[in-house]
Design a protein around this motif. Structure first.
Motif, PDB file in Angstrom:
ATOM      1  N   ALA A 251       0.856  -1.191   0.000  1.00 43.07           N
ATOM      2  CA  ALA A 251       0.000   0.000   0.000  1.00 43.07           C
ATOM      3  C   ALA A 251       0.887   1.234   0.000  1.00 43.07           C
ATOM      4  N   GLN A 252       0.343   2.331  -0.523  1.00 42.01           N
ATOM      5  CA  GLN A 252       1.075   3.594  -0.606  1.00 42.01           C
ATOM      6  C   GLN A 252       0.137   4.724  -0.238  1.00 42.01           C
ATOM      7  N   TYR A 253       0.611   5.677   0.570  1.00 37.78           N
ATOM      8  CA  TYR A 253      -0.225   6.779   1.042  1.00 37.78           C
ATOM      9  C   TYR A 253       0.515   8.107   0.882  1.00 37.78           C
ATOM     10  N   GLU A 254      -0.227   9.147   0.509  1.00 40.12           N
ATOM     11  CA  GLU A 254       0.332  10.491   0.449  1.00 40.12           C
ATOM     12  C   GLU A 254       0.409  11.060   1.860  1.00 40.12           C
ATOM     13  N   MET A 255       1.521  11.717   2.164  1.00 37.17           N
ATOM     14  CA  MET A 255       1.734  12.261   3.500  1.00 37.17           C
ATOM     15  C   MET A 255       2.320  13.663   3.415  1.00 37.17           C
ATOM     16  N   VAL A 256       2.587  14.240   4.570  1.00 41.71           N
ATOM     17  CA  VAL A 256       3.126  15.595   4.656  1.00 41.71           C
ATOM     18  C   VAL A 256       4.511  15.657   4.011  1.00 41.71           C
ATOM     19  N   ALA A 257       4.827  16.779   3.387  1.00 41.81           N
ATOM     20  CA  ALA A 257       6.164  16.992   2.836  1.00 41.81           C
ATOM     21  C   ALA A 257       7.198  16.961   3.959  1.00 41.81           C
ATOM     22  N   GLY A 258       8.398  16.508   3.608  1.00 40.35           N
ATOM     23  CA  GLY A 258       9.471  16.485   4.596  1.00 40.35           C
ATOM     24  C   GLY A 258       9.361  15.382   5.620  1.00 40.35           C
ATOM     25  N   LEU A 259       8.505  14.375   5.372  1.00 31.09           N
ATOM     26  CA  LEU A 259       8.353  13.264   6.313  1.00 31.09           C
ATOM     27  C   LEU A 259       9.667  12.505   6.449  1.00 31.09           C
ATOM     28  N   GLU A 260      10.100  12.288   7.694  1.00 32.20           N
ATOM     29  CA  GLU A 260      11.364  11.610   7.971  1.00 32.20           C
ATOM     30  C   GLU A 260      11.106  10.248   8.622  1.00 32.20           C
ATOM     31  N   ASP A 261      11.636  10.031   9.808  1.00 31.32           N
ATOM     32  CA  ASP A 261      11.590   8.712  10.433  1.00 31.32           C
ATOM     33  C   ASP A 261      10.208   8.404  11.017  1.00 31.32           C
ATOM     34  N   ILE A 262       9.953   7.121  11.287  1.00 30.59           N
ATOM     35  CA  ILE A 262       8.695   6.641  11.834  1.00 30.59           C
ATOM     36  C   ILE A 262       8.975   5.525  12.844  1.00 30.59           C
ATOM     37  N   GLU A 263       7.962   5.243  13.694  1.00 28.40           N
ATOM     38  CA  GLU A 263       8.053   4.131  14.628  1.00 28.40           C
ATOM     39  C   GLU A 263       6.665   3.764  15.132  1.00 28.40           C
ATOM     40  N   PHE A 264       6.422   2.473  15.360  1.00 32.52           N
ATOM     41  CA  PHE A 264       5.172   2.002  15.952  1.00 32.52           C
ATOM     42  C   PHE A 264       5.306   1.955  17.470  1.00 32.52           C
ATOM     43  N   ASP A 265       4.223   2.351  18.171  1.00 31.74           N
ATOM     44  CA  ASP A 265       4.217   2.214  19.619  1.00 31.74           C
ATOM     45  C   ASP A 265       3.570   0.886  20.011  1.00 31.74           C
ATOM     46  N   ASP A 266       3.449   0.652  21.311  1.00 33.05           N
ATOM     47  CA  ASP A 266       2.927  -0.617  21.806  1.00 33.05           C
ATOM     48  C   ASP A 266       1.452  -0.819  21.498  1.00 33.05           C
TER      49      ASP A 266
END
Length: 300
Positions: A251-266
């Motif tokens: 899947a692919q989604y449009e997001m905010v410009a300048g999006l950097e790192d990501i992480e899932f929480d618990d």
């Protein structure tokens, strides 16, 4: 369990107002308002200001450790035209967005701090372009310095520390590039830092697996099923990709410009951050210098 309870208690419905009044943390003095509408805004929940915006820091890496957000940033030197500078890691309270601690990386060794990954047992991996660091968080936050609390490995060949992620105890790094031949994730050998501390290694020595990824990738996280999620962005657009373990796009989604790192929480919520709206990129059309929570079920 304690971290999950704190996360659940801190969830606040809705999004920030145009002026940024509902955004936690310290607002920058130079920015009158944030961009009111960004792609997939309906999926975005809590928002915090990225740290030390008035000082000129540019956020890059993001992970979660022991119920707190960790953000790595660099301070462009000698001026905002530079893409390198001193690196700092900030600890952010997940309820208020306030900074609760920080430490600096050795000057000259870390110059961009492109990604973070929490490896468990109090150990943080920070990925810089050509050097990787494993840092004892308790020691580093106590002293305010990573020096004396870290192992460091220089990377050469195909290995690049543009960003980082962890799938359980597995440490991964990835390459930002516009060349499909070099756009890959690399899983590091289990004893990477213990075996190669102080050395320089390439993909043949230090990696045990590679996976193709989209171009201009900026961040990485693994969901509960072990699937990688990868961000890509520049000053005009941002994208979020859900991949399978072989690198195919699910899947692919449009997001905010300048999006950097990501992480899932618990709780399975995805967190991300954008460098848009920092002093360095104030000329961009989008001003969204926030850490933000993403409900992946609401992405369209």
């Amino acid at each position: 369990m304690k971290a999950k309870i704190l996360l659940a208690a801190a969830i606040v419905a809705g999004c920030a107002s145009v002026g940024g009044g509902d955004i936690g943390g310290v607002a920058p003095s130079y920015l009158d308002q944030v961009t009111a509408s960004v792609p997939n805004l309906r999926a975005i929940g809590r928002r915090f200001w990225t740290p030390a915006l008035d000082e000129g820091f540019v956020p890059q890496g993001l992970t979660i450790a022991d119920g707190a957000l960790l953000v790595s940033s660099y301070h462009p030197m000698p001026d905002l035209k530079s893409n390198t500078g001193p690196c700092r890691v900030f600890r952010i309270d997940m309820g208020s967005g306030e900074i609760t601690g920080s430490f600096d990386l050795p000057p000259g060794e870390c110059t961009h701090s492109g990604g973070l990954a929490y490896l468990g047992d109090g150990q943080l991996m920070l990925a810089d372009t050509r050097e990787l660091f494993r840092i004892d968080l308790e020691k580093a936050f106590a002293s305010g310095e990573a020096q004396g609390a870290m192992k460091a490995v220089k990377i050469v060949g195909e290995l690049r520390g543009s960003f980082a992620g962890a799938n359980g105890a597995e440490a991964w790094i990835g390459t930002w590039t516009k060349d499909p031949a070099h756009a890959r994730l690399w899983r590091l050998s289990p004893r990477f830092f213990d075996d190669f501390d102080g050395q320089a290694v390439d993909e043949k020595q230090g990696a045990v697996e590679s996976v193709p990824i989209p171009l201009e990738a900026q961040g990485l996280a693994f969901d509960g099923a072990g699937d990688p999620w990868v961000t890509a962005s520049n000053g005009k657009w941002g994208k979020l990709y859900h991949l399978d373990r072989q690198g195919a796009v699910k899947a692919q989604y449009e997001m905010v410009a300048g999006l950097e790192d990501i992480e899932f929480d618990d709780l399975g919520r995805l967190w991300g951050l954008s460098e848009s709206g920092t002093r360095k990129y104030i000329q961009w059309a989008t001003h969204f210098p926030n850490i933000f929570e993403i409900d992946v079920a609401k992405l369209r």
